[in-house]
Write a protein that holds these residues in place. Structure first.
Motif, PDB file in Angstrom:
ATOM      1  N   GLN A 358       0.707  -1.212  -0.091  1.00 41.84           N
ATOM      2  CA  GLN A 358      -0.014  -0.166  -0.080  1.00 41.84           C
ATOM      3  C   GLN A 358       0.897   1.279   0.059  1.00 41.84           C
ATOM      4  OE1 GLN A 358      -2.766   0.228   3.328  1.00 41.84           O
ATOM      5  NE2 GLN A 358      -4.261   1.306   1.941  1.00 41.84           N
ATOM      6  N   CYS A 359       0.379   2.118  -0.671  1.00 38.67           N
ATOM      7  CA  CYS A 359       1.042   3.662  -0.668  1.00 38.67           C
ATOM      8  C   CYS A 359       0.871   4.494   0.406  1.00 38.67           C
ATOM      9  CB  CYS A 359       0.857   4.201  -2.042  1.00 38.67           C
ATOM     10  SG  CYS A 359       1.488   5.852  -2.095  1.00 38.67           S
ATOM     11  N   GLU A 360       1.651   4.612   1.127  1.00 38.35           N
ATOM     12  CA  GLU A 360       1.388   5.466   2.574  1.00 38.35           C
ATOM     13  C   GLU A 360       0.899   7.051   2.135  1.00 38.35           C
ATOM     14  OE1 GLU A 360       4.860   5.034   4.945  1.00 38.35           O
ATOM     15  OE2 GLU A 360       5.972   6.469   3.495  1.00 38.35           O
ATOM     16  N   GLU A 361       1.232   7.394   0.953  1.00 39.23           N
ATOM     17  CA  GLU A 361       1.002   8.637   0.711  1.00 39.23           C
ATOM     18  C   GLU A 361      -0.454   8.696  -0.067  1.00 39.23           C
ATOM     19  OE1 GLU A 361       3.584  10.688   1.066  1.00 39.23           O
ATOM     20  OE2 GLU A 361       2.331  12.354   0.571  1.00 39.23           O
ATOM     21  N   CYS A 362      -1.049   7.894  -0.981  1.00 35.91           N
ATOM     22  CA  CYS A 362      -2.288   8.211  -1.539  1.00 35.91           C
ATOM     23  C   CYS A 362      -3.076   6.975  -1.092  1.00 35.91           C
ATOM     24  CB  CYS A 362      -2.085   8.389  -3.011  1.00 35.91           C
ATOM     25  SG  CYS A 362      -1.756   6.729  -3.828  1.00 35.91           S
ATOM     26  N   GLY A 363      -2.748   5.813  -0.742  1.00 33.04           N
ATOM     27  CA  GLY A 363      -3.618   4.744  -0.048  1.00 33.04           C
ATOM     28  C   GLY A 363      -3.718   3.792  -1.293  1.00 33.04           C
ATOM     29  N   PHE A 364      -2.961   3.965  -2.488  1.00 29.13           N
ATOM     30  CA  PHE A 364      -2.978   3.061  -3.553  1.00 29.13           C
ATOM     31  C   PHE A 364      -2.629   1.502  -3.028  1.00 29.13           C
ATOM     32  CE2 PHE A 364      -0.693   0.489  -6.662  1.00 29.13           C
ATOM     33  CZ  PHE A 364      -1.555   0.397  -7.792  1.00 29.13           C
ATOM     34  N   ALA A 365      -3.535   0.610  -3.421  1.00 38.70           N
ATOM     35  CA  ALA A 365      -3.112  -0.552  -2.801  1.00 38.70           C
ATOM     36  C   ALA A 365      -3.036  -2.040  -3.683  1.00 38.70           C
ATOM     37  CB  ALA A 365      -4.009  -1.137  -1.821  1.00 38.70           C
ATOM     38  N   GLN A 372       7.707   3.144  -7.735  1.00 41.50           N
ATOM     39  CA  GLN A 372       7.246   4.489  -7.866  1.00 41.50           C
ATOM     40  C   GLN A 372       5.749   4.249  -7.898  1.00 41.50           C
ATOM     41  OE1 GLN A 372       7.626   6.377 -11.811  1.00 41.50           O
ATOM     42  NE2 GLN A 372       7.208   8.516 -10.914  1.00 41.50           N
ATOM     43  N   CYS A 373       4.863   4.658  -7.049  1.00 39.74           N
ATOM     44  CA  CYS A 373       3.580   4.572  -6.955  1.00 39.74           C
ATOM     45  C   CYS A 373       2.722   4.974  -8.344  1.00 39.74           C
ATOM     46  CB  CYS A 373       2.927   5.479  -5.740  1.00 39.74           C
ATOM     47  SG  CYS A 373       1.082   5.248  -5.783  1.00 39.74           S
ATOM     48  N   PRO A 374       2.114   4.080  -8.765  1.00 38.93           N
ATOM     49  CA  PRO A 374       1.359   4.335  -9.976  1.00 38.93           C
ATOM     50  C   PRO A 374       0.199   5.389  -9.998  1.00 38.93           C
ATOM     51  CG  PRO A 374       1.179   1.901  -9.557  1.00 38.93           C
ATOM     52  CD  PRO A 374       1.715   2.580  -8.251  1.00 38.93           C
ATOM     53  N   ARG A 375      -0.212   5.456  -8.599  1.00 34.68           N
ATOM     54  CA  ARG A 375      -1.238   6.596  -8.901  1.00 34.68           C
ATOM     55  C   ARG A 375      -0.546   8.001  -8.443  1.00 34.68           C
ATOM     56  NH1 ARG A 375      -5.585   5.724  -4.188  1.00 34.68           N
ATOM     57  NH2 ARG A 375      -6.331   4.129  -5.628  1.00 34.68           N
ATOM     58  N   CYS A 376       0.083   8.191  -7.287  1.00 33.27           N
ATOM     59  CA  CYS A 376       0.484   9.725  -7.034  1.00 33.27           C
ATOM     60  C   CYS A 376       2.047   9.752  -7.562  1.00 33.27           C
ATOM     61  CB  CYS A 376       0.319   9.632  -5.392  1.00 33.27           C
ATOM     62  SG  CYS A 376       1.754   8.988  -4.765  1.00 33.27           S
ATOM     63  N   LYS A 377       2.616   8.888  -8.325  1.00 31.11           N
ATOM     64  CA  LYS A 377       3.743   9.024  -8.796  1.00 31.11           C
ATOM     65  C   LYS A 377       5.019   9.264  -7.845  1.00 31.11           C
ATOM     66  CE  LYS A 377       1.851   8.328 -12.654  1.00 31.11           C
ATOM     67  NZ  LYS A 377       2.048   7.038 -13.178  1.00 31.11           N
ATOM     68  N   ASN A 380       9.446   5.843  -3.238  1.00 31.28           N
ATOM     69  CA  ASN A 380       9.570   4.954  -1.834  1.00 31.28           C
ATOM     70  C   ASN A 380       8.308   5.091  -1.041  1.00 31.28           C
ATOM     71  OD1 ASN A 380      12.480   4.108  -2.642  1.00 31.28           O
ATOM     72  ND2 ASN A 380      12.936   6.244  -2.095  1.00 31.28           N
ATOM     73  N   THR A 381       7.018   5.234  -1.620  1.00 31.94           N
ATOM     74  CA  THR A 381       6.031   5.185  -0.570  1.00 31.94           C
ATOM     75  C   THR A 381       5.309   3.953  -0.559  1.00 31.94           C
ATOM     76  OG1 THR A 381       4.832   6.129  -2.483  1.00 31.94           O
ATOM     77  CG2 THR A 381       5.732   8.023  -0.957  1.00 31.94           C
ATOM     78  N   VAL A 382       5.365   3.048  -1.594  1.00 30.29           N
ATOM     79  CA  VAL A 382       4.528   1.886  -1.649  1.00 30.29           C
ATOM     80  C   VAL A 382       5.447   1.025  -0.764  1.00 30.29           C
ATOM     81  CG1 VAL A 382       3.811   0.068  -2.995  1.00 30.29           C
ATOM     82  CG2 VAL A 382       3.502   2.239  -3.819  1.00 30.29           C
TER      83      VAL A 382
END
Ligand SMILES: [Zn+2]
Length: 385
Positions: A358-365, A372-377, A380-382
């Motif tokens: 899960q991305c701790e920035e935008c919640g993408f799971a 690199q988070c596919p949603r918030c780009k 190191n946040t996933v």
């Protein structure tokens, strides 16, 4: 064309008439002159509107706004409005028209270039936007913004070499720490070389990533897996075990490769001792699968069940529940078998549907570890859940 569009297209006229009335209160002669010049064009513009030829109407209205120090802001505001409304071609025409004017000050021209760059980005014309933003790199007003936009463009184009250079420039400006991001860019390059079997190059880039950010877990994971491929299991273990210090959130990623290394070295008990040791220090780390398996193999099912039960009390997880049901089912009375089977299947299904990261920035799971988070780009946040 609907009424809303008509009203929208009349906005430039409204802006112009507002400007003209302001001029009127200040200078009646100037207003009179402007009105004389405006009338035929204005009527023609309206005519185009009524004949549903909005593009021609917009061209006329843009022309009506002569570019000088007083109207540059109006042009910029109009361009930005058109872009926000998704009418990028009109925004581009307004900004191009502005840039061509020789009477603009240096800052005004830079601002128009910046806005045109935004139009191109919105239109997906990355190469044109890149060309414009490169012009602004050294600008004292828009330099940092231009570098940030270039950084976005290079990431979209996956041009890691250029991305590293521009991130270095931003890092030097001292506004933010870009080193963890640069380490990721080195890892991206290393990954590409690894795919092409250029392992020496890949390894050198991973060391550069660690120089940039010694907490770069990804570099250690890649170096560890490369060592495994070369059958250098002790070296691989060293890389994987550093991850506990780098960022314990990623410990779940090292269980499988460490297990593989210790098995190859026939040092299973050392692996289990390591897991117990980490388990003591990191309460969120749940290496239940290899521990249960080991206890089951060495001591039998009852001690394994005791371990799972104790573990479940401290960490009530679905995975723990699945092991508990699995071990309980084996020794349960025949009457209960069916119920336990059902429960275990339901638990396994829940595990299957649950995301692992899960991305701790935008919640993408999801089920995959993205650096690199596919949603918030963000980088190191996933993280593993
Ligand atoms: Zn995200």
């Amino acid at each position: 064309m609907d009424i809303a569009s008509l009203l929208w297209l009349l906005l430039p006229v409204a802006a112009l008439s507002g400007w003209l009335s302001a001029q009127h209160s200040l200078n009646p002669k100037k207003q009179e002159k402007a009105t004389q010049k405006l009338s035929p064009d204005y009527l023609q513009g309206l005519n185009y509107l009524l004949n549903e030829q909005p593009d021609k109407a917009v061209d006329i209205f843009i022309k009506l706004l002569t570019v000088d120090n007083d109207t540059v802001e109006t042009h910029l505001a109009l361009g930005a409005l058109f872009r926000r409304r998704g009418e990028v071609n009109r925004a581009i025409r307004i900004h191009q028209n502005l840039i061509e004017r020789k009477q603009l000050s240096c800052v005004q021209r830079e601002q128009a270039v910046m806005e045109l760059g935004r139009d191109y980005l919105r239109a997906g014309l990355l190469d044109r936007a890149e060309y414009l933003y490169r012009e602004l790199i050294e600008s004292s007003t828009f330099g940092v913004y231009a570098c940030q936009q270039l950084l976005e463009i290079y990431q979209q184009e996956k041009d890691w070499q250029k991305a590293i250079k521009i991130a270095q420039k931003l890092d030097n400006s001292g506004l933010n720490d870009y080193k963890p991001m640069m380490a990721q860019f080195y890892c991206e390059q290393a990954h590409d070389y690894q795919q092409q079997q250029q392992l020496a190059k890949s390894q050198a880039l991973l060391y550069k990533a660690l120089e940039m950010d010694k907490r770069c877990v990804r570099a250690n994971l890649l170096l560890g897996w490369m060592a495994i491929e070369r059958q250098q299991f002790k070296l691989a273990i060293a890389f994987f075990q550093q991850i506990e210090q780098q960022n314990p959130h990623y410990l779940a990623e090292v269980v499988e490769p460490l297990h593989l290394c210790y098995r190859a070295l026939q040092q299973q008990p050392t692996f289990i001792a390591y897991l117990h040791d980490v388990l003591q220090k990191q309460s969120n780390f749940v290496p239940i699968q290899p521990l249960v398996q080991f206890i089951k193999d060495q001591e039998g099912e009852l001690p394994a069940l005791a371990f799972v039960t104790e573990h479940l009390k401290k960490h009530p997880t679905l995975q723990g529940m699945a092991y508990f049901l699995n071990l309980t089912r084996a020794k349960a009375h025949a009457n209960c078998q069916l119920d336990l089977n059902l429960l275990q299947q339901a638990t396994l299904q829940l595990l299957k549907n649950n995301p692992d990261y899960q991305c701790e920035e935008c919640g993408f799971a999801g089920k995959t570890l993205h650096w690199q988070c596919p949603r918030c780009k963000q980088w190191n946040t996933v993280k593993p859940i």
